[in-house]
Design an enzyme around this catalytic site. Sequence first.
Site: not given
Length: 552
Positions: A211, A276
Amino acid sequence: MVMRSDLDQWWRNAVIYQVYPRSFNDTNGDGLGDLAGIIEKIDYLHELGVDAIWISPFYPSPQADAGYDVADYFDINPEYGSLDEARELISRAHAVGMKVIIDVVPNHSSDQHEWFQEALRAGHDSPERARYIFRHSVGEPPNNWGSMFGGPAWSKVEPLTGREEDRDWWYLHLFAPEQPDFDWNNADVHQLFTDYLRFWCDLGVDGFRVDVAHGLVKADGLPDDLRGSDRWVDGDRDPDVFDSGPMFDQDGVHEIYREWRNVLNEYGRDRMLVAEAWVDPPSRGALYVREEEMSQAFNFDYLKCGWRPARLRTIIDQTLREMNNVGAPVTWVLSNHDVVRHTSRFGFDPEHSTEAGIGLGDPQPDRELGLRRGLAMTLFTFGLPGSVYIYQGEELGLPEVTDMPDDARQDPTWLRTGYQVRGRDGCRVPLPWKANPADTGFGAHPWLPQPADWHEFAAERQEDDPQSVLNFYRAMTARRRHYDLGHGDFEWVAYDNNEVLVVRNGKITLALNMTSEPAVIPGQYSIVIASGTCDHVSGGVELAANTAAWLS
Protein backbone atom coordinates in the site's frame (compact mmCIF):
# COMPACT_ATOMS: atom_id res chain seq x y z
CA MET A 1 14.46 -7.52 -22.74
CA VAL A 2 16.59 -7.67 -19.59
CA MET A 3 17.32 -11.27 -18.60
CA ARG A 4 16.15 -12.14 -15.10
CA SER A 5 16.17 -15.18 -12.86
CA ASP A 6 12.39 -15.03 -12.26
CA LEU A 7 11.09 -15.50 -15.81
CA ASP A 8 9.40 -18.77 -14.82
CA GLN A 9 7.51 -17.43 -11.81
CA TRP A 10 3.75 -17.83 -11.39
CA TRP A 11 2.97 -14.16 -10.97
CA ARG A 12 4.24 -13.15 -14.41
CA ASN A 13 1.00 -14.23 -16.13
CA ALA A 14 -1.39 -14.78 -13.20
CA VAL A 15 -5.04 -13.80 -12.99
CA ILE A 16 -5.35 -12.32 -9.49
CA TYR A 17 -8.67 -11.67 -7.73
CA GLN A 18 -8.92 -8.91 -5.12
CA VAL A 19 -10.94 -9.81 -2.04
CA TYR A 20 -12.09 -6.84 0.05
CA PRO A 21 -12.88 -8.95 3.11
CA ARG A 22 -15.32 -6.59 4.80
CA SER A 23 -17.59 -6.83 1.76
CA PHE A 24 -16.88 -10.26 0.28
CA ASN A 25 -18.91 -12.92 2.12
CA ASP A 26 -20.53 -12.88 5.56
CA THR A 27 -21.07 -16.25 7.26
CA ASN A 28 -22.51 -15.13 10.60
CA GLY A 29 -25.02 -12.47 9.56
CA ASP A 30 -23.39 -9.56 11.35
CA GLY A 31 -23.18 -7.48 8.17
CA LEU A 32 -19.41 -7.86 7.82
CA GLY A 33 -17.51 -10.23 5.60
CA ASP A 34 -15.13 -12.62 7.33
CA LEU A 35 -12.34 -15.12 6.72
CA ALA A 36 -14.80 -17.99 7.01
CA GLY A 37 -16.64 -16.36 4.14
CA ILE A 38 -13.52 -16.42 1.96
CA ILE A 39 -12.93 -20.07 2.88
CA GLU A 40 -16.53 -20.85 1.94
CA LYS A 41 -15.98 -19.36 -1.54
CA ILE A 42 -12.62 -20.97 -2.36
CA ASP A 43 -14.30 -23.34 -4.81
CA TYR A 44 -16.19 -20.42 -6.39
CA LEU A 45 -12.89 -18.59 -6.95
CA HIS A 46 -11.26 -21.73 -8.27
CA GLU A 47 -14.12 -22.23 -10.75
CA LEU A 48 -13.71 -18.61 -11.81
CA GLY A 49 -10.25 -19.60 -12.98
CA VAL A 50 -8.08 -17.27 -10.92
CA ASP A 51 -4.50 -18.14 -10.03
CA ALA A 52 -4.30 -16.11 -6.81
CA ILE A 53 -6.33 -14.04 -4.40
CA TRP A 54 -5.19 -10.74 -2.97
CA ILE A 55 -6.83 -10.00 0.38
CA SER A 56 -7.15 -6.37 1.50
CA PRO A 57 -6.23 -5.64 5.15
CA PHE A 58 -7.67 -8.07 7.68
CA TYR A 59 -5.64 -6.94 10.71
CA PRO A 60 -6.95 -5.55 14.01
CA SER A 61 -8.04 -2.01 13.28
CA PRO A 62 -10.38 0.70 14.57
CA GLN A 63 -11.59 0.93 10.93
CA ALA A 64 -11.04 4.66 10.56
CA ASP A 65 -10.08 3.83 6.97
CA ALA A 66 -11.73 0.43 6.51
CA GLY A 67 -8.72 -1.53 7.75
CA TYR A 68 -5.91 0.55 6.24
CA ASP A 69 -5.32 1.89 9.74
CA VAL A 70 -3.53 -1.12 11.22
CA ALA A 71 -3.32 -1.51 15.00
CA ASP A 72 -1.48 -4.86 14.98
CA TYR A 73 0.40 -6.26 11.98
CA PHE A 74 0.63 -9.77 13.46
CA ASP A 75 -2.99 -10.75 14.06
CA ILE A 76 -6.47 -10.88 12.52
CA ASN A 77 -9.30 -8.46 13.25
CA PRO A 78 -11.63 -10.41 15.60
CA GLU A 79 -14.58 -9.21 13.49
CA TYR A 80 -13.09 -11.21 10.61
CA GLY A 81 -11.82 -14.29 12.42
CA SER A 82 -8.57 -15.64 13.80
CA LEU A 83 -5.03 -16.62 12.84
CA ASP A 84 -6.16 -20.24 12.77
CA GLU A 85 -8.75 -19.32 10.15
CA ALA A 86 -6.07 -17.46 8.21
CA ARG A 87 -3.97 -20.62 8.20
CA GLU A 88 -6.96 -22.64 7.04
CA LEU A 89 -7.72 -20.14 4.29
CA ILE A 90 -4.14 -20.29 2.99
CA SER A 91 -4.14 -24.09 3.17
CA ARG A 92 -7.47 -24.40 1.33
CA ALA A 93 -6.35 -22.00 -1.40
CA HIS A 94 -3.08 -23.88 -1.87
CA ALA A 95 -4.96 -27.17 -2.05
CA VAL A 96 -6.76 -26.05 -5.22
CA GLY A 97 -3.64 -24.44 -6.70
CA MET A 98 -4.30 -20.81 -5.80
CA LYS A 99 -1.73 -18.46 -4.28
CA VAL A 100 -2.51 -15.97 -1.50
CA ILE A 101 -1.36 -12.33 -1.48
CA ILE A 102 -2.04 -10.03 1.46
CA ASP A 103 -1.96 -6.27 1.91
CA VAL A 104 0.93 -4.68 3.79
CA VAL A 105 0.43 -1.09 4.96
CA PRO A 106 3.92 0.34 5.64
CA ASN A 107 3.43 4.09 5.20
CA HIS A 108 1.39 4.54 8.36
CA SER A 109 -0.22 2.69 11.25
CA SER A 110 -3.37 3.28 13.23
CA ASP A 111 -3.14 5.90 15.95
CA GLN A 112 -4.20 3.03 18.23
CA HIS A 113 -1.06 1.02 17.41
CA GLU A 114 0.97 0.46 20.58
CA TRP A 115 3.92 2.34 19.11
CA PHE A 116 1.95 5.53 18.55
CA GLN A 117 0.36 5.33 21.96
CA GLU A 118 3.85 4.88 23.46
CA ALA A 119 5.05 7.88 21.48
CA LEU A 120 2.29 10.07 22.87
CA ARG A 121 3.07 9.01 26.43
CA ALA A 122 6.84 9.36 26.04
CA GLY A 123 6.97 12.98 24.92
CA HIS A 124 9.05 14.73 22.30
CA ASP A 125 12.69 13.89 21.56
CA SER A 126 12.07 10.32 22.77
CA PRO A 127 13.04 7.10 20.94
CA GLU A 128 9.35 6.22 20.84
CA ARG A 129 8.43 9.39 18.93
CA ALA A 130 11.33 8.87 16.52
CA ARG A 131 9.36 6.03 14.93
CA TYR A 132 6.85 8.56 13.55
CA ILE A 133 7.17 12.03 12.01
CA PHE A 134 6.70 14.59 14.76
CA ARG A 135 7.75 18.21 14.23
CA HIS A 136 7.74 21.44 16.25
CA SER A 137 6.13 24.51 14.73
CA VAL A 138 4.59 27.56 16.39
CA GLY A 139 1.13 28.56 15.24
CA GLU A 140 1.10 26.90 11.82
CA PRO A 141 1.75 23.34 10.62
CA PRO A 142 5.38 22.53 9.83
CA ASN A 143 4.72 22.75 6.08
CA ASN A 144 1.84 23.09 3.61
CA TRP A 145 1.31 19.42 2.84
CA GLY A 146 -2.26 18.31 2.26
CA SER A 147 -3.91 15.04 3.23
CA MET A 148 -5.00 12.64 0.49
CA PHE A 149 -8.40 12.61 2.21
CA GLY A 150 -8.72 16.40 2.27
CA GLY A 151 -7.55 19.05 4.69
CA PRO A 152 -4.01 19.44 6.10
CA ALA A 153 -1.62 16.50 6.52
CA TRP A 154 -0.63 17.64 10.02
CA SER A 155 -2.50 17.39 13.31
CA LYS A 156 -1.69 18.85 16.73
CA VAL A 157 -0.32 16.58 19.42
CA GLU A 158 -1.58 18.49 22.46
CA PRO A 159 -5.27 17.51 22.07
CA LEU A 160 -4.18 13.87 22.20
CA THR A 161 -1.98 14.15 25.28
CA GLY A 162 -3.43 17.13 27.18
CA ARG A 163 0.11 18.23 28.05
CA GLU A 164 1.28 21.81 27.79
CA GLU A 165 4.72 20.68 26.56
CA ASP A 166 3.07 19.37 23.39
CA ARG A 167 1.39 22.68 22.52
CA ASP A 168 3.50 23.44 19.42
CA TRP A 169 4.07 19.86 18.30
CA TRP A 170 2.47 18.22 15.27
CA TYR A 171 2.48 14.76 13.66
CA LEU A 172 2.26 13.93 9.96
CA HIS A 173 -0.52 11.87 8.37
CA LEU A 174 -0.74 11.80 4.58
CA PHE A 175 -4.15 10.22 5.01
CA ALA A 176 -6.55 10.46 7.99
CA PRO A 177 -5.42 11.88 11.38
CA GLU A 178 -5.97 8.35 12.71
CA GLN A 179 -3.17 7.16 10.38
CA PRO A 180 0.15 8.66 11.55
CA ASP A 181 3.04 8.22 9.11
CA PHE A 182 6.05 6.11 10.09
CA ASP A 183 9.52 7.65 9.85
CA TRP A 184 11.43 5.27 7.59
CA ASN A 185 14.74 6.79 8.69
CA ASN A 186 14.20 4.86 11.92
CA ALA A 187 15.77 1.39 12.32
CA ASP A 188 12.87 0.15 14.48
CA VAL A 189 10.48 0.70 11.56
CA HIS A 190 12.67 -1.34 9.23
CA GLN A 191 12.82 -4.14 11.78
CA LEU A 192 9.04 -4.12 12.31
CA PHE A 193 8.39 -4.82 8.66
CA THR A 194 11.12 -7.37 8.10
CA ASP A 195 9.66 -9.21 11.11
CA TYR A 196 6.23 -8.80 9.54
CA LEU A 197 7.33 -10.31 6.21
CA ARG A 198 8.87 -13.33 7.92
CA PHE A 199 5.82 -13.84 10.15
CA TRP A 200 3.37 -14.04 7.25
CA CYS A 201 5.72 -15.99 4.98
CA ASP A 202 6.02 -18.54 7.77
CA LEU A 203 2.20 -18.82 7.70
CA GLY A 204 2.40 -19.61 3.99
CA VAL A 205 1.56 -16.29 2.32
CA ASP A 206 2.83 -16.14 -1.28
CA GLY A 207 3.07 -12.39 -1.75
CA PHE A 208 2.34 -8.88 -0.57
CA ARG A 209 0.55 -5.94 -2.15
CA VAL A 210 2.37 -2.84 -0.86
CA ASP A 211 0.00 0.00 0.00
CA VAL A 212 1.21 3.52 -0.90
CA ALA A 213 4.49 2.00 -2.06
CA HIS A 214 5.63 5.38 -3.40
CA GLY A 215 5.02 7.27 -0.15
CA LEU A 216 7.23 5.77 2.54
CA VAL A 217 10.19 8.13 2.15
CA LYS A 218 9.72 11.91 2.29
CA ALA A 219 12.04 14.55 0.83
CA ASP A 220 14.83 15.66 3.17
CA GLY A 221 13.79 18.59 5.33
CA LEU A 222 10.08 18.12 4.52
CA PRO A 223 9.95 21.15 2.17
CA ASP A 224 6.70 22.84 1.13
CA ASP A 225 4.79 21.28 -1.72
CA LEU A 226 5.25 23.78 -4.55
CA ARG A 227 2.29 22.32 -6.45
CA GLY A 228 -0.11 23.24 -3.68
CA SER A 229 -1.76 21.49 -0.78
CA ASP A 230 -5.38 21.09 -1.89
CA ARG A 231 -5.59 17.69 -3.58
CA TRP A 232 -9.29 17.98 -4.43
CA VAL A 233 -10.78 20.52 -6.85
CA ASP A 234 -14.55 20.84 -7.21
CA GLY A 235 -15.08 17.41 -5.72
CA ASP A 236 -12.55 15.61 -7.93
CA ARG A 237 -8.86 14.69 -7.81
CA ASP A 238 -6.48 17.41 -8.97
CA PRO A 239 -4.27 15.34 -11.31
CA ASP A 240 -1.39 17.81 -11.07
CA VAL A 241 -0.95 17.43 -7.31
CA PHE A 242 -2.76 14.31 -6.14
CA ASP A 243 0.08 11.77 -6.06
CA SER A 244 2.98 14.14 -6.58
CA GLY A 245 5.18 16.36 -4.46
CA PRO A 246 7.95 15.92 -1.88
CA MET A 247 6.07 13.17 -0.05
CA PHE A 248 5.96 10.77 -2.99
CA ASP A 249 8.26 8.69 -5.21
CA GLN A 250 11.51 9.59 -3.49
CA ASP A 251 14.49 7.51 -4.55
CA GLY A 252 15.00 6.25 -1.01
CA VAL A 253 11.99 3.93 -1.24
CA HIS A 254 13.99 1.60 -3.46
CA GLU A 255 16.46 0.83 -0.68
CA ILE A 256 13.51 -0.41 1.39
CA TYR A 257 12.29 -2.76 -1.31
CA ARG A 258 15.75 -4.14 -1.94
CA GLU A 259 15.86 -4.93 1.77
CA TRP A 260 12.47 -6.64 1.54
CA ARG A 261 13.50 -8.63 -1.51
CA ASN A 262 16.44 -10.04 0.44
CA VAL A 263 14.04 -11.16 3.18
CA LEU A 264 11.64 -12.81 0.72
CA ASN A 265 14.52 -14.56 -1.02
CA GLU A 266 15.08 -16.45 2.24
CA TYR A 267 11.86 -18.31 1.32
CA GLY A 268 12.72 -18.94 -2.33
CA ARG A 269 12.21 -17.02 -5.55
CA ASP A 270 8.44 -17.40 -5.77
CA ARG A 271 7.35 -14.89 -3.09
CA MET A 272 6.14 -11.74 -4.80
CA LEU A 273 5.69 -8.02 -4.14
CA VAL A 274 3.31 -5.80 -6.08
CA ALA A 275 3.52 -2.02 -5.79
CA GLU A 276 0.61 0.34 -5.40
CA ALA A 277 2.61 3.25 -6.78
CA TRP A 278 0.74 6.08 -8.51
CA VAL A 279 3.77 7.54 -10.28
CA ASP A 280 4.42 9.32 -13.55
CA PRO A 281 5.88 8.82 -16.13
CA PRO A 282 5.81 5.01 -16.66
CA SER A 283 9.63 4.95 -16.55
CA ARG A 284 9.40 5.88 -12.85
CA GLY A 285 7.05 2.97 -12.24
CA ALA A 286 9.50 0.60 -13.90
CA LEU A 287 12.08 1.40 -11.21
CA TYR A 288 9.93 -0.39 -8.63
CA VAL A 289 10.05 -3.69 -10.52
CA ARG A 290 13.74 -4.16 -11.12
CA GLU A 291 14.69 -7.73 -10.27
CA GLU A 292 16.19 -6.88 -6.88
CA GLU A 293 13.00 -5.04 -5.85
CA MET A 294 9.37 -5.84 -6.64
CA SER A 295 7.75 -8.39 -8.92
CA GLN A 296 4.91 -6.24 -10.27
CA ALA A 297 3.53 -2.71 -10.14
CA PHE A 298 -0.09 -1.83 -10.78
CA ASN A 299 -0.57 -0.25 -14.20
CA PHE A 300 -2.67 2.70 -13.09
CA ASP A 301 -2.06 4.55 -16.35
CA TYR A 302 -4.04 1.79 -18.05
CA LEU A 303 -6.81 2.03 -15.45
CA LYS A 304 -7.02 5.79 -16.07
CA CYS A 305 -7.25 5.52 -19.88
CA GLY A 306 -11.00 5.38 -19.98
CA TRP A 307 -12.84 4.71 -23.23
CA ARG A 308 -10.28 6.64 -25.29
CA PRO A 309 -8.62 4.59 -28.05
CA ALA A 310 -5.72 6.95 -28.80
CA ARG A 311 -4.78 7.16 -25.13
CA LEU A 312 -5.16 3.41 -24.76
CA ARG A 313 -2.75 2.74 -27.63
CA THR A 314 -0.19 5.12 -26.16
CA ILE A 315 -0.32 3.64 -22.66
CA ILE A 316 -0.12 0.05 -23.91
CA ASP A 317 2.99 0.89 -25.93
CA GLN A 318 4.61 2.88 -23.11
CA THR A 319 4.05 0.31 -20.39
CA LEU A 320 5.13 -2.63 -22.53
CA ARG A 321 8.31 -0.78 -23.45
CA GLU A 322 9.18 0.35 -19.91
CA MET A 323 8.45 -3.03 -18.32
CA ASN A 324 10.41 -4.78 -21.05
CA ASN A 325 13.39 -2.52 -20.28
CA VAL A 326 13.63 -4.06 -16.80
CA GLY A 327 12.37 -7.53 -17.68
CA ALA A 328 9.17 -7.19 -15.63
CA PRO A 329 5.66 -8.27 -16.61
CA VAL A 330 2.96 -5.71 -17.31
CA THR A 331 -0.10 -5.76 -15.06
CA TRP A 332 -3.52 -4.88 -16.41
CA VAL A 333 -6.14 -3.55 -14.01
CA LEU A 334 -9.50 -1.83 -14.58
CA SER A 335 -11.01 -1.54 -11.08
CA ASN A 336 -10.11 -1.81 -7.41
CA HIS A 337 -11.35 -0.73 -3.98
CA ASP A 338 -10.22 2.90 -4.48
CA VAL A 339 -11.86 3.83 -7.80
CA VAL A 340 -15.29 3.92 -9.41
CA ARG A 341 -16.11 0.52 -10.91
CA HIS A 342 -15.21 0.49 -14.60
CA THR A 343 -18.67 -0.70 -15.66
CA SER A 344 -19.89 2.70 -14.43
CA ARG A 345 -16.89 4.78 -15.59
CA PHE A 346 -17.43 3.54 -19.14
CA GLY A 347 -21.07 4.62 -18.97
CA PHE A 348 -19.96 8.22 -19.48
CA ASP A 349 -18.63 10.10 -22.49
CA PRO A 350 -14.95 9.20 -23.07
CA GLU A 351 -13.52 12.34 -21.48
CA HIS A 352 -15.32 11.49 -18.23
CA SER A 353 -14.54 7.76 -18.20
CA THR A 354 -11.26 7.73 -16.28
CA GLU A 355 -10.71 6.67 -12.67
CA ALA A 356 -12.16 9.90 -11.30
CA GLY A 357 -15.04 9.76 -8.86
CA ILE A 358 -18.65 10.62 -9.67
CA GLY A 359 -19.03 14.02 -8.07
CA LEU A 360 -22.01 15.59 -6.37
CA GLY A 361 -24.50 16.73 -8.95
CA ASP A 362 -22.84 14.82 -11.81
CA PRO A 363 -25.07 12.99 -14.27
CA GLN A 364 -25.51 9.29 -13.66
CA PRO A 365 -23.72 6.80 -15.92
CA ASP A 366 -25.60 4.84 -18.55
CA ARG A 367 -25.65 1.42 -16.87
CA GLU A 368 -26.33 -0.62 -20.03
CA LEU A 369 -23.65 1.17 -22.07
CA GLY A 370 -21.19 0.95 -19.19
CA LEU A 371 -21.63 -2.81 -18.84
CA ARG A 372 -21.32 -3.38 -22.58
CA ARG A 373 -18.12 -1.36 -22.78
CA GLY A 374 -16.86 -2.81 -19.51
CA LEU A 375 -17.13 -6.39 -20.77
CA ALA A 376 -15.50 -5.42 -24.06
CA MET A 377 -12.57 -3.73 -22.36
CA THR A 378 -12.22 -6.65 -19.95
CA LEU A 379 -12.07 -9.20 -22.77
CA PHE A 380 -9.48 -7.12 -24.63
CA THR A 381 -7.47 -6.71 -21.43
CA PHE A 382 -7.49 -10.42 -20.63
CA GLY A 383 -6.03 -11.11 -24.04
CA LEU A 384 -2.90 -9.06 -23.40
CA PRO A 385 0.38 -10.63 -22.23
CA GLY A 386 1.20 -10.22 -18.55
CA SER A 387 -0.81 -10.43 -15.33
CA VAL A 388 -4.47 -9.41 -14.90
CA TYR A 389 -6.36 -8.28 -11.79
CA ILE A 390 -10.07 -8.71 -11.08
CA TYR A 391 -11.77 -6.67 -8.35
CA GLN A 392 -14.46 -8.59 -6.49
CA GLY A 393 -17.86 -8.16 -8.09
CA GLU A 394 -16.52 -7.45 -11.56
CA GLU A 395 -17.45 -11.01 -12.47
CA LEU A 396 -21.05 -10.24 -11.50
CA GLY A 397 -21.20 -7.06 -13.59
CA LEU A 398 -21.69 -4.86 -10.53
CA PRO A 399 -22.02 -1.12 -11.15
CA GLU A 400 -20.87 1.64 -8.83
CA VAL A 401 -23.42 2.51 -6.16
CA THR A 402 -23.89 6.24 -6.76
CA ASP A 403 -27.08 6.88 -4.79
CA MET A 404 -25.96 5.77 -1.32
CA PRO A 405 -27.63 7.77 1.49
CA ASP A 406 -25.23 10.40 2.78
CA ASP A 407 -25.67 9.28 6.38
CA ALA A 408 -24.46 5.78 5.43
CA ARG A 409 -21.13 6.90 3.96
CA GLN A 410 -18.05 5.85 5.91
CA ASP A 411 -15.09 6.85 3.73
CA PRO A 412 -13.01 9.47 5.60
CA THR A 413 -12.78 11.51 2.39
CA TRP A 414 -16.48 12.34 2.71
CA LEU A 415 -15.98 13.98 6.10
CA ARG A 416 -12.61 15.63 5.46
CA THR A 417 -13.71 17.32 2.24
CA GLY A 418 -16.72 18.88 3.93
CA TYR A 419 -19.15 16.42 2.31
CA GLN A 420 -18.07 17.39 -1.20
CA VAL A 421 -16.34 14.17 -2.31
CA ARG A 422 -18.42 11.00 -2.14
CA GLY A 423 -15.35 8.85 -1.59
CA ARG A 424 -14.92 5.16 -2.25
CA ASP A 425 -17.91 3.58 -0.53
CA GLY A 426 -19.74 3.08 -3.83
CA CYS A 427 -17.32 0.38 -5.01
CA ARG A 428 -17.14 -1.31 -1.61
CA VAL A 429 -20.79 -2.27 -1.14
CA PRO A 430 -21.04 -5.96 -0.07
CA LEU A 431 -21.42 -8.54 -2.80
CA PRO A 432 -24.80 -10.15 -3.53
CA TRP A 433 -24.59 -13.93 -3.31
CA LYS A 434 -28.25 -14.88 -2.91
CA ALA A 435 -31.14 -13.88 -5.18
CA ASN A 436 -33.21 -12.93 -2.13
CA PRO A 437 -34.24 -9.24 -2.03
CA ALA A 438 -34.44 -9.34 1.76
CA ASP A 439 -31.01 -10.88 2.33
CA THR A 440 -28.41 -11.26 -0.41
CA GLY A 441 -26.01 -12.96 1.99
CA PHE A 442 -25.07 -10.20 4.45
CA GLY A 443 -28.06 -10.32 6.73
CA ALA A 444 -30.58 -7.52 7.03
CA HIS A 445 -28.03 -4.81 7.81
CA PRO A 446 -24.79 -4.98 5.78
CA TRP A 447 -22.10 -2.51 6.86
CA LEU A 448 -22.80 -0.48 3.71
CA PRO A 449 -26.39 -0.54 2.38
CA GLN A 450 -27.07 -2.52 -0.79
CA PRO A 451 -29.34 -1.07 -3.50
CA ALA A 452 -32.82 -2.52 -3.75
CA ASP A 453 -31.98 -4.25 -7.04
CA TRP A 454 -28.71 -5.81 -5.83
CA HIS A 455 -30.23 -9.30 -5.72
CA GLU A 456 -30.57 -9.15 -9.51
CA PHE A 457 -26.77 -9.40 -9.77
CA ALA A 458 -26.52 -12.30 -7.31
CA ALA A 459 -24.07 -15.09 -8.08
CA GLU A 460 -26.85 -17.58 -7.31
CA ARG A 461 -28.97 -16.10 -10.10
CA GLN A 462 -26.11 -16.06 -12.61
CA GLU A 463 -24.75 -19.53 -11.87
CA ASP A 464 -26.83 -21.51 -14.37
CA ASP A 465 -27.35 -18.77 -16.95
CA PRO A 466 -24.97 -19.43 -19.86
CA GLN A 467 -25.29 -15.77 -20.94
CA SER A 468 -24.48 -14.31 -17.51
CA VAL A 469 -21.52 -12.07 -16.77
CA LEU A 470 -20.25 -14.66 -14.30
CA ASN A 471 -20.11 -17.40 -16.91
CA PHE A 472 -18.57 -14.99 -19.43
CA TYR A 473 -15.72 -14.42 -16.95
CA ARG A 474 -15.31 -18.16 -16.39
CA ALA A 475 -15.12 -18.79 -20.13
CA MET A 476 -12.69 -15.92 -20.62
CA THR A 477 -10.23 -17.07 -17.95
CA ALA A 478 -10.37 -20.66 -19.24
CA ARG A 479 -9.61 -19.60 -22.80
CA ARG A 480 -6.88 -17.26 -21.66
CA ARG A 481 -5.16 -20.19 -19.98
CA HIS A 482 -5.80 -22.52 -22.93
CA TYR A 483 -4.12 -20.16 -25.39
CA ASP A 484 -1.43 -19.16 -22.85
CA LEU A 485 -2.05 -15.49 -23.59
CA GLY A 486 -0.40 -14.31 -20.38
CA HIS A 487 2.90 -15.73 -21.63
CA GLY A 488 2.25 -14.49 -25.16
CA ASP A 489 3.55 -11.59 -27.17
CA PHE A 490 2.14 -8.39 -28.64
CA GLU A 491 1.85 -6.98 -32.13
CA TRP A 492 -0.46 -4.26 -33.42
CA VAL A 493 -2.42 -5.20 -36.54
CA ALA A 494 -3.11 -2.34 -38.95
CA TYR A 495 -6.74 -1.31 -39.32
CA ASP A 496 -8.24 1.60 -41.25
CA ASN A 497 -10.06 3.07 -38.22
CA ASN A 498 -7.89 4.10 -35.27
CA GLU A 499 -10.83 3.63 -32.91
CA VAL A 500 -10.81 -0.11 -33.59
CA LEU A 501 -7.88 -1.74 -31.81
CA VAL A 502 -6.55 -4.98 -33.31
CA VAL A 503 -3.71 -6.93 -31.68
CA ARG A 504 -2.07 -10.27 -32.38
CA ASN A 505 -1.03 -12.37 -29.39
CA GLY A 506 0.26 -15.76 -30.50
CA LYS A 507 -2.55 -17.63 -32.26
CA ILE A 508 -5.20 -15.15 -31.14
CA THR A 509 -6.20 -11.84 -32.70
CA LEU A 510 -7.80 -9.42 -30.24
CA ALA A 511 -10.25 -6.89 -31.64
CA LEU A 512 -11.86 -4.05 -29.71
CA ASN A 513 -14.43 -1.89 -31.47
CA MET A 514 -14.54 1.40 -29.56
CA THR A 515 -16.80 3.09 -32.11
CA SER A 516 -20.59 3.47 -32.17
CA GLU A 517 -20.89 1.53 -35.45
CA PRO A 518 -20.20 -2.09 -36.45
CA ALA A 519 -16.66 -2.86 -37.64
CA VAL A 520 -15.49 -5.67 -39.92
CA ILE A 521 -12.19 -7.38 -39.14
CA PRO A 522 -10.99 -8.77 -42.48
CA GLY A 523 -9.71 -12.34 -42.67
CA GLN A 524 -10.67 -15.96 -42.22
CA TYR A 525 -11.26 -16.37 -38.49
CA SER A 526 -13.08 -18.57 -36.06
CA ILE A 527 -14.65 -16.71 -33.12
CA VAL A 528 -13.17 -17.90 -29.82
CA ILE A 529 -15.16 -15.62 -27.52
CA ALA A 530 -16.91 -12.27 -27.84
CA SER A 531 -18.34 -9.77 -25.37
CA GLY A 532 -21.34 -8.99 -27.61
CA THR A 533 -22.69 -9.55 -31.08
CA CYS A 534 -20.01 -10.94 -33.39
CA ASP A 535 -20.80 -12.64 -36.71
CA HIS A 536 -19.10 -13.94 -39.82
CA VAL A 537 -19.73 -11.78 -42.87
CA SER A 538 -18.31 -11.71 -46.36
CA GLY A 539 -14.58 -11.10 -46.08
CA GLY A 540 -14.26 -11.24 -42.31
CA VAL A 541 -15.91 -10.96 -38.90
CA GLU A 542 -18.25 -8.13 -37.96
CA LEU A 543 -18.08 -6.72 -34.43
CA ALA A 544 -20.95 -4.72 -33.02
CA ALA A 545 -20.28 -1.30 -31.53
CA ASN A 546 -18.61 -1.32 -28.10
CA THR A 547 -17.68 -4.97 -28.46
CA ALA A 548 -14.51 -7.06 -28.28
CA ALA A 549 -13.66 -10.53 -29.57
CA TRP A 550 -10.85 -13.07 -29.65
CA LEU A 551 -10.40 -14.50 -33.13
CA SER A 552 -8.38 -17.52 -34.18
